[in-house]
Write a protein that holds these residues in place. Structure first.
Motif, PDB file in Angstrom:
ATOM      1  N   THR A 155       0.851  -1.306   0.158  1.00 32.24           N
ATOM      2  CA  THR A 155       0.114   0.068  -0.022  1.00 32.24           C
ATOM      3  C   THR A 155       0.852   1.518  -0.070  1.00 32.24           C
ATOM      4  OG1 THR A 155      -1.735  -1.078   1.222  1.00 32.24           O
ATOM      5  CG2 THR A 155      -1.786   1.027   1.407  1.00 32.24           C
ATOM      6  N   LEU A 156       0.760   2.061  -1.047  1.00 36.24           N
ATOM      7  CA  LEU A 156       1.487   3.284  -1.056  1.00 36.24           C
ATOM      8  C   LEU A 156       0.473   4.499  -0.727  1.00 36.24           C
ATOM      9  CD1 LEU A 156       3.636   3.009  -4.464  1.00 36.24           C
ATOM     10  CD2 LEU A 156       4.223   2.319  -1.844  1.00 36.24           C
ATOM     11  N   VAL A 157       0.845   5.421   0.131  1.00 34.44           N
ATOM     12  CA  VAL A 157       0.316   6.563   0.177  1.00 34.44           C
ATOM     13  C   VAL A 157       1.164   7.745  -0.145  1.00 34.44           C
ATOM     14  CG1 VAL A 157      -1.002   8.060   1.991  1.00 34.44           C
ATOM     15  CG2 VAL A 157      -1.061   5.559   2.471  1.00 34.44           C
ATOM     16  N   ILE A 158       0.807   8.600  -1.100  1.00 33.86           N
ATOM     17  CA  ILE A 158       1.409   9.558  -1.866  1.00 33.86           C
ATOM     18  C   ILE A 158       0.816  10.998  -1.550  1.00 33.86           C
ATOM     19  CG2 ILE A 158       2.569  10.132  -3.874  1.00 33.86           C
ATOM     20  CD1 ILE A 158       2.304   7.371  -4.893  1.00 33.86           C
ATOM     21  N   GLY A 159       1.448  11.671  -1.170  1.00 36.92           N
ATOM     22  CA  GLY A 159       1.058  13.164  -0.764  1.00 36.92           C
ATOM     23  C   GLY A 159       1.842  14.020  -1.994  1.00 36.92           C
ATOM     24  N   THR A 160       1.137  15.006  -2.793  1.00 37.81           N
ATOM     25  CA  THR A 160       1.712  15.764  -3.572  1.00 37.81           C
ATOM     26  C   THR A 160       1.915  17.241  -3.058  1.00 37.81           C
ATOM     27  OG1 THR A 160      -0.489  16.583  -4.552  1.00 37.81           O
ATOM     28  CG2 THR A 160       0.250  14.306  -5.224  1.00 37.81           C
ATOM     29  N   HIS A 161       2.982  17.839  -3.910  1.00 38.92           N
ATOM     30  CA  HIS A 161       2.961  19.272  -3.670  1.00 38.92           C
ATOM     31  C   HIS A 161       1.677  19.931  -4.760  1.00 38.92           C
ATOM     32  CE1 HIS A 161       6.863  19.907  -1.829  1.00 38.92           C
ATOM     33  NE2 HIS A 161       7.299  18.725  -2.293  1.00 38.92           N
ATOM     34  N   ARG A 162       1.446  21.149  -4.175  1.00 38.80           N
ATOM     35  CA  ARG A 162       0.417  21.687  -5.214  1.00 38.80           C
ATOM     36  C   ARG A 162       0.393  21.749  -6.645  1.00 38.80           C
ATOM     37  NH1 ARG A 162      -2.665  26.002  -2.757  1.00 38.80           N
ATOM     38  NH2 ARG A 162      -2.303  27.107  -4.434  1.00 38.80           N
ATOM     39  N   ALA A 163      -0.469  21.370  -7.282  1.00 38.84           N
ATOM     40  CA  ALA A 163      -0.575  21.427  -8.964  1.00 38.84           C
ATOM     41  C   ALA A 163      -1.808  21.572  -9.247  1.00 38.84           C
ATOM     42  CB  ALA A 163      -0.115  19.874  -9.306  1.00 38.84           C
ATOM     43  N   THR A 164      -2.138  21.858 -10.562  1.00 40.54           N
ATOM     44  CA  THR A 164      -3.439  22.118 -10.836  1.00 40.54           C
ATOM     45  C   THR A 164      -4.128  20.862 -10.890  1.00 40.54           C
ATOM     46  OG1 THR A 164      -2.794  21.405 -13.417  1.00 40.54           O
ATOM     47  CG2 THR A 164      -2.922  23.726 -12.728  1.00 40.54           C
ATOM     48  N   GLU A 165      -5.547  20.974 -10.861  1.00 40.76           N
ATOM     49  CA  GLU A 165      -6.494  19.696 -10.652  1.00 40.76           C
ATOM     50  C   GLU A 165      -6.347  18.982 -11.812  1.00 40.76           C
ATOM     51  OE1 GLU A 165      -9.759  17.562  -8.994  1.00 40.76           O
ATOM     52  OE2 GLU A 165      -8.583  19.258  -7.954  1.00 40.76           O
ATOM     53  N   ALA A 166      -6.341  19.590 -13.016  1.00 41.92           N
ATOM     54  CA  ALA A 166      -6.219  18.919 -14.454  1.00 41.92           C
ATOM     55  C   ALA A 166      -4.858  18.111 -14.187  1.00 41.92           C
ATOM     56  CB  ALA A 166      -6.210  19.912 -15.502  1.00 41.92           C
TER      57      ALA A 166
END
Length: 443
Positions: free
Chosen positions: A405-416
């Protein structure tokens, strides 16, 4: 000193809120008269059935089924029927006759607000609606009046008590969504048909009203991106706890920059979101509501309190009623709504946000590298990754992993860009399934 004549108040609807308003008007008439400078006379209460049982007793002689005549004989009309029709026609009749109107009807304002405000402006009447968003919480006046000279950049709101109660119970009691909804229904927080609440329709109507006020631009409810809480699982809520978040259904209204033109626009959306436990909204428990406003000069402001309930909502209605009555005594035309900025409304794809994505992946060499490449290909930067190995399933040799199971948090990016990344992950042969996707707000 010349005494002002009694002001005639017509009440439309005698449900839980309407009955409380009637009781408050009758019980506190002398005190209200001293505040206003004129007596407030409840001349009638329009109902569908005068014999229907009511939670609060109303003198029978005040009850009538003739709403039309009642409206035409009133100085102030208080509409607490709910729904679109016949409320819309009744309010148009009241305004065109010169009466001020007080309403708690969020559905009507979200769909036909501009039409009603235009009529009020034409005839010099006033439309008051503090109780339409947040129940007893004073949020409409601060946005319309106190912050009218400031620049509101963003609003984060917990504006539906039913969904907040459900998600809070899932967080603090470990209930499933179905179990929490059953308790909410038993306690009267949820209707027999909870669709408007749990699918986000109620919150979307309130988001449209808040965005229109905050950005001085008419934001129709159809332009509000809407997601409910029906896909939220207990596992997601528990995972949020482990990572320092709570799950809330948020109404988010914000100013944006159009990624294509660089021009300013606004957006309104409703969806479940991860909120850091350090954020004030994370501490909003039970069926309470809260609205967090970020303004350029005023900074961060928080409005918190009971978002529903007959007596609590009646408090906001009575505040509007006193304001309307004082305007009659002092004189002067109504103040028009400031909704003429005409800022473009941008789609959800233009929103810049963060995601937390939970994946079930196969145990194969190079999986992390392939997943990292998919994020990079869509211009999304990964902020954090946590991995846990799943217990071996039947048929898998002891000591071997069945996946992770991977839980990945992203930096800010456009919803698209984020949505395109999730779609690529779902189609990848190294990903067994996309377990969940939640936006992160409040960081």
């Amino acid at each position: 000193m010349i005494e002002y004549r009694n002001l005639r108040v017509a009440l439309l609807g005698a449900g839980s809120v309407g009955a409380q308003v009637a009781a408050l008007l009758l019980e506190h008439r002398d005190e209200l008269a001293a505040r206003v400078g004129a007596g407030l006379e409840l001349v009638g209460v329009a109902v569908r059935d005068v014999d229907a049982p009511r939670t609060t007793e109303i003198p029978r002689e005040l009850l009538t089924t003739d709403a039309h005549s009642l409206i035409l004989g009133a100085d102030i009309v208080v509409e607490l029927m709910g729904g679109i029709d016949p409320a819309r026609e009744y309010l148009k009749l009241a305004l065109t006759s010169g009466a001020d109107v007080v309403t708690a009807n969020k559905a009507l304002l979200a769909t036909h607000g501009p039409e009603l405000f235009a009529i009020a402006e034409q005839v010099g009447a006033q439309l008051y609606y503090e109780a339409a968003v947040g129940g007893a919480i004073p949020i409409i006046r601060p946005l319309r009046d106190s912050l009218a000279g400031d620049r509101v950049d963003r609003i984060l709101g917990i504006v539906n008590g039913t969904t907040n109660y459900i998600l809070d119970r899932m967080d603090r009691e470990g209930d499933t969504l179905e179990g929490a909804l059953a308790v909410a229904t038993e306690l009267g927080y949820a209707e027999a048909d909870p669709t408007a609440d749990i699918e986000g329709y109620d919150a979307a109507q309130k988001a449209a009203i808040l965005a229109s006020l905050a950005f001085h631009t008419t934001v129709p409810v159809d332009a509000v991106h809407r997601e409910g809480i029906t896909a939220v699982t207990r596992d997601q809520v528990l995972a949020a706890q482990r990572n320092g978040f709570v799950v809330k259904l948020l109404a988010v209204c914000e100013r944006l920059t159009d990624p294509d033109t660089g021009a300013e626009g606004v957006s309104a959306r409703v969806h479940p979101a991860l909120v850091p436990t350090s954020h004030p909204l994370a501490a909003v428990h039970g069926a309470n509501n809260a609205v967090f406003v970020e303004a350029h000069a005023a900074g961060s402001l928080m409005f918190y309190g009971a978002g529903a309930g007959g007596l609590q909502t009646a408090s906001a209605v009575m505040g509007d009623l006193v304001s309307a009555a004082r305007r009659h005594v002092v004189g002067g035309p109504g103040v028009a709504e400031s909704t003429h900025a005409n800022v473009p409304i941008l789609p959800i794809s233009s929103v810049v946000t963060r995601y937390q994505i939970t994946l079930q992946v196969f145990d194969r060499p190079g999986v992390l590298a392939q997943i990292a490449t998919m994020f990079s290909d869509h211009g999304v930067s990964v902020e954090a990754v946590s991995q846990s190995v799943r217990t071996a399933e039947p048929g898998v040799q002891a000591g071997e992993s069945s996946g992770a199971t991977l839980v990945i948090g992203t930096h800010r990016a456009t919803e698209a860009s984020l949505a395109a990344t999730v779609a690529a992950l779902a189609d990848s042969p190294v990903v067994e399934r996309v377990e969940s996707v939640l936006r992160v707000e409040g960081l």
